[in-house]
Scaffold this motif. Sequence first.
Motif, PDB file in Angstrom:
ATOM      1  N   ASP A 199       0.777  -1.332   0.051  1.00 40.63           N
ATOM      2  CA  ASP A 199      -0.017  -0.043   0.035  1.00 40.63           C
ATOM      3  C   ASP A 199       0.940   1.210  -0.096  1.00 40.63           C
ATOM      4  OD1 ASP A 199      -2.220   1.331  -0.032  1.00 40.63           O
ATOM      5  OD2 ASP A 199      -3.067   0.874   1.847  1.00 40.63           O
ATOM      6  N   TRP A 200       0.368   2.226   0.028  1.00 45.62           N
ATOM      7  CA  TRP A 200       1.134   3.530  -0.066  1.00 45.62           C
ATOM      8  C   TRP A 200       0.556   4.663   0.793  1.00 45.62           C
ATOM      9  CZ3 TRP A 200      -2.422   7.207  -2.155  1.00 45.62           C
ATOM     10  CH2 TRP A 200      -3.226   6.584  -3.067  1.00 45.62           C
ATOM     11  N   LEU A 201       1.238   5.563   1.450  1.00 44.76           N
ATOM     12  CA  LEU A 201       0.719   6.719   2.198  1.00 44.76           C
ATOM     13  C   LEU A 201       1.482   7.892   1.782  1.00 44.76           C
ATOM     14  CD1 LEU A 201      -0.428   7.562   5.153  1.00 44.76           C
ATOM     15  CD2 LEU A 201       2.146   6.951   5.759  1.00 44.76           C
ATOM     16  N   HIS A 202       0.601   9.027   1.471  1.00 48.53           N
ATOM     17  CA  HIS A 202       1.128  10.375   1.272  1.00 48.53           C
ATOM     18  C   HIS A 202       1.540  10.906   2.255  1.00 48.53           C
ATOM     19  CE1 HIS A 202       0.021  10.796  -3.202  1.00 48.53           C
ATOM     20  NE2 HIS A 202      -1.041  10.065  -2.990  1.00 48.53           N
ATOM     21  N   THR A 203       2.648  11.616   2.168  1.00 47.10           N
ATOM     22  CA  THR A 203       3.183  12.532   3.233  1.00 47.10           C
ATOM     23  C   THR A 203       3.587  13.925   3.056  1.00 47.10           C
ATOM     24  OG1 THR A 203       4.115  10.402   4.143  1.00 47.10           O
ATOM     25  CG2 THR A 203       5.049  12.353   5.230  1.00 47.10           C
ATOM     26  N   TYR A 204       3.495  14.922   3.758  1.00 47.70           N
ATOM     27  CA  TYR A 204       3.908  16.139   3.444  1.00 47.70           C
ATOM     28  C   TYR A 204       4.178  17.054   4.510  1.00 47.70           C
ATOM     29  CZ  TYR A 204       2.729  20.932   2.277  1.00 47.70           C
ATOM     30  OH  TYR A 204       2.572  22.298   2.049  1.00 47.70           O
ATOM     31  N   LYS A 205       5.361  17.768   3.922  1.00 43.21           N
ATOM     32  CA  LYS A 205       6.122  18.666   5.313  1.00 43.21           C
ATOM     33  C   LYS A 205       6.481  19.907   4.432  1.00 43.21           C
ATOM     34  CE  LYS A 205       8.372  19.679   8.837  1.00 43.21           C
ATOM     35  NZ  LYS A 205       7.789  20.043   9.742  1.00 43.21           N
ATOM     36  N   SER A 206       6.282  21.033   5.222  1.00 46.41           N
ATOM     37  CA  SER A 206       6.721  22.447   4.540  1.00 46.41           C
ATOM     38  C   SER A 206       7.294  23.128   5.807  1.00 46.41           C
ATOM     39  CB  SER A 206       5.484  23.102   4.144  1.00 46.41           C
ATOM     40  OG  SER A 206       4.489  23.420   4.994  1.00 46.41           O
ATOM     41  N   GLY A 207       8.107  24.115   5.267  1.00 48.13           N
ATOM     42  CA  GLY A 207       8.732  24.934   6.526  1.00 48.13           C
ATOM     43  C   GLY A 207       9.937  25.879   5.778  1.00 48.13           C
ATOM     44  N   TYR A 208      10.871  26.202   6.629  1.00 44.56           N
ATOM     45  CA  TYR A 208      11.962  27.011   5.891  1.00 44.56           C
ATOM     46  C   TYR A 208      13.001  26.732   6.705  1.00 44.56           C
ATOM     47  CZ  TYR A 208      11.252  30.326   9.755  1.00 44.56           C
ATOM     48  OH  TYR A 208      11.162  30.829  10.967  1.00 44.56           O
ATOM     49  N   PHE A 209      14.113  27.228   6.342  1.00 46.63           N
ATOM     50  CA  PHE A 209      15.756  27.224   6.965  1.00 46.63           C
ATOM     51  C   PHE A 209      16.510  28.215   6.034  1.00 46.63           C
ATOM     52  CE2 PHE A 209      15.792  24.249   3.394  1.00 46.63           C
ATOM     53  CZ  PHE A 209      17.293  24.213   2.838  1.00 46.63           C
ATOM     54  N   THR A 210      17.567  28.281   6.889  1.00 47.07           N
ATOM     55  CA  THR A 210      18.697  29.302   6.382  1.00 47.07           C
ATOM     56  C   THR A 210      20.018  28.538   6.313  1.00 47.07           C
ATOM     57  OG1 THR A 210      19.033  30.105   8.693  1.00 47.07           O
ATOM     58  CG2 THR A 210      17.745  31.528   7.263  1.00 47.07           C
ATOM     59  N   ASN A 211      20.513  27.721   7.323  1.00 49.55           N
ATOM     60  CA  ASN A 211      21.423  27.033   6.966  1.00 49.55           C
ATOM     61  C   ASN A 211      21.410  25.431   7.183  1.00 49.55           C
ATOM     62  OD1 ASN A 211      24.308  26.356   7.637  1.00 49.55           O
ATOM     63  ND2 ASN A 211      24.292  26.556   9.733  1.00 49.55           N
ATOM     64  N   TYR A 212      20.596  24.869   7.655  1.00 51.37           N
ATOM     65  CA  TYR A 212      20.161  23.367   7.702  1.00 51.37           C
ATOM     66  C   TYR A 212      19.096  22.940   8.448  1.00 51.37           C
ATOM     67  CZ  TYR A 212      22.126  22.074  12.163  1.00 51.37           C
ATOM     68  OH  TYR A 212      22.227  21.850  13.601  1.00 51.37           O
ATOM     69  N   VAL A 213      18.236  22.108   8.106  1.00 54.08           N
ATOM     70  CA  VAL A 213      17.258  21.406   8.926  1.00 54.08           C
ATOM     71  C   VAL A 213      17.281  19.977   8.774  1.00 54.08           C
ATOM     72  CG1 VAL A 213      15.285  21.777   7.255  1.00 54.08           C
ATOM     73  CG2 VAL A 213      14.664  21.855   9.436  1.00 54.08           C
ATOM     74  N   ILE A 214      16.652  19.367   9.792  1.00 59.33           N
ATOM     75  CA  ILE A 214      16.471  17.803   9.574  1.00 59.33           C
ATOM     76  C   ILE A 214      15.219  17.404  10.146  1.00 59.33           C
ATOM     77  CG2 ILE A 214      17.128  15.748  10.691  1.00 59.33           C
ATOM     78  CD1 ILE A 214      19.997  17.230  11.349  1.00 59.33           C
ATOM     79  N   ASN A 215      14.213  16.728   9.340  1.00 62.14           N
ATOM     80  CA  ASN A 215      13.051  16.265   9.411  1.00 62.14           C
ATOM     81  C   ASN A 215      13.224  14.643   9.467  1.00 62.14           C
ATOM     82  OD1 ASN A 215      11.696  18.612   9.232  1.00 62.14           O
ATOM     83  ND2 ASN A 215      11.967  18.636   7.377  1.00 62.14           N
ATOM     84  N   THR A 216      12.894  14.175  10.798  1.00 60.36           N
ATOM     85  CA  THR A 216      12.966  12.575  10.983  1.00 60.36           C
ATOM     86  C   THR A 216      11.683  11.779  10.935  1.00 60.36           C
ATOM     87  OG1 THR A 216      15.096  13.068  12.296  1.00 60.36           O
ATOM     88  CG2 THR A 216      14.149  10.960  12.517  1.00 60.36           C
ATOM     89  N   TYR A 217      11.635  10.794  10.501  1.00 60.62           N
ATOM     90  CA  TYR A 217      10.324   9.843  10.258  1.00 60.62           C
ATOM     91  C   TYR A 217      10.531   8.601  10.928  1.00 60.62           C
ATOM     92  CZ  TYR A 217       9.066  14.040   7.908  1.00 60.62           C
ATOM     93  OH  TYR A 217       8.944  15.404   7.429  1.00 60.62           O
ATOM     94  N   HIS A 218       9.702   8.060  11.619  1.00 56.87           N
ATOM     95  CA  HIS A 218       9.554   6.611  12.162  1.00 56.87           C
ATOM     96  C   HIS A 218       8.329   6.051  11.768  1.00 56.87           C
ATOM     97  CE1 HIS A 218      13.129   7.934  14.588  1.00 56.87           C
ATOM     98  NE2 HIS A 218      12.068   8.927  14.969  1.00 56.87           N
ATOM     99  N   PRO A 219       8.191   5.440  10.385  1.00 58.38           N
ATOM    100  CA  PRO A 219       7.209   4.919   9.911  1.00 58.38           C
ATOM    101  C   PRO A 219       6.777   3.624  10.618  1.00 58.38           C
ATOM    102  CG  PRO A 219       8.729   4.551   8.391  1.00 58.38           C
ATOM    103  CD  PRO A 219       9.020   5.545   9.364  1.00 58.38           C
TER     104      PRO A 219
END
Length: 147
Positions: A36-56
């Motif tokens: 099966d499948w799952l749609h995922t969405y994330k938005s935001g901003y950064f200037t130097n770096y950013v980390i988004n972590t996911y534990h499905p």
Amino acid sequence: MKSKKIFKSLIIIFTLLISGIGFMGFSSPQKAEAKDWLHTYKSGYFTNYVINTYHPKFTKTTKKYTLRAVTFKSNSKGKGTYKIYVQKQVNGKGAWKTIKTANAKKNGTTYFETPSLKKGDSYRFKMVNQGSKKRVNYSARWIVFAS
């Protein structure tokens, strides 16, 4: 004049109704079914770096999954590119290992897919701004495809 306003309102309501029904048809964000499948969405901003972590979380029959149709749309006053590192962590332990690197346009859209990940692996997107450290706004969409 009044009939045009009513017509526009009906179109807006119809559009919202259709998008709401389509959204409700997807798997819950906590569990993706096997094959099966799952749609995922994330938005935001950064200037130097950013980390988004996911534990499905998956069902017992799932063995692996991939991130498909990964789309990053970005805009910035800066020009050039920034790096997107897709990294995995095995069973939530140990160091993060880079499995995919992409050069994303600061003003544009970038597409890619990832190699397969095993059930239990966590993943993250690490976005690093190169050169000019002007703010980068982004919105990301991807499909977690389990099998």
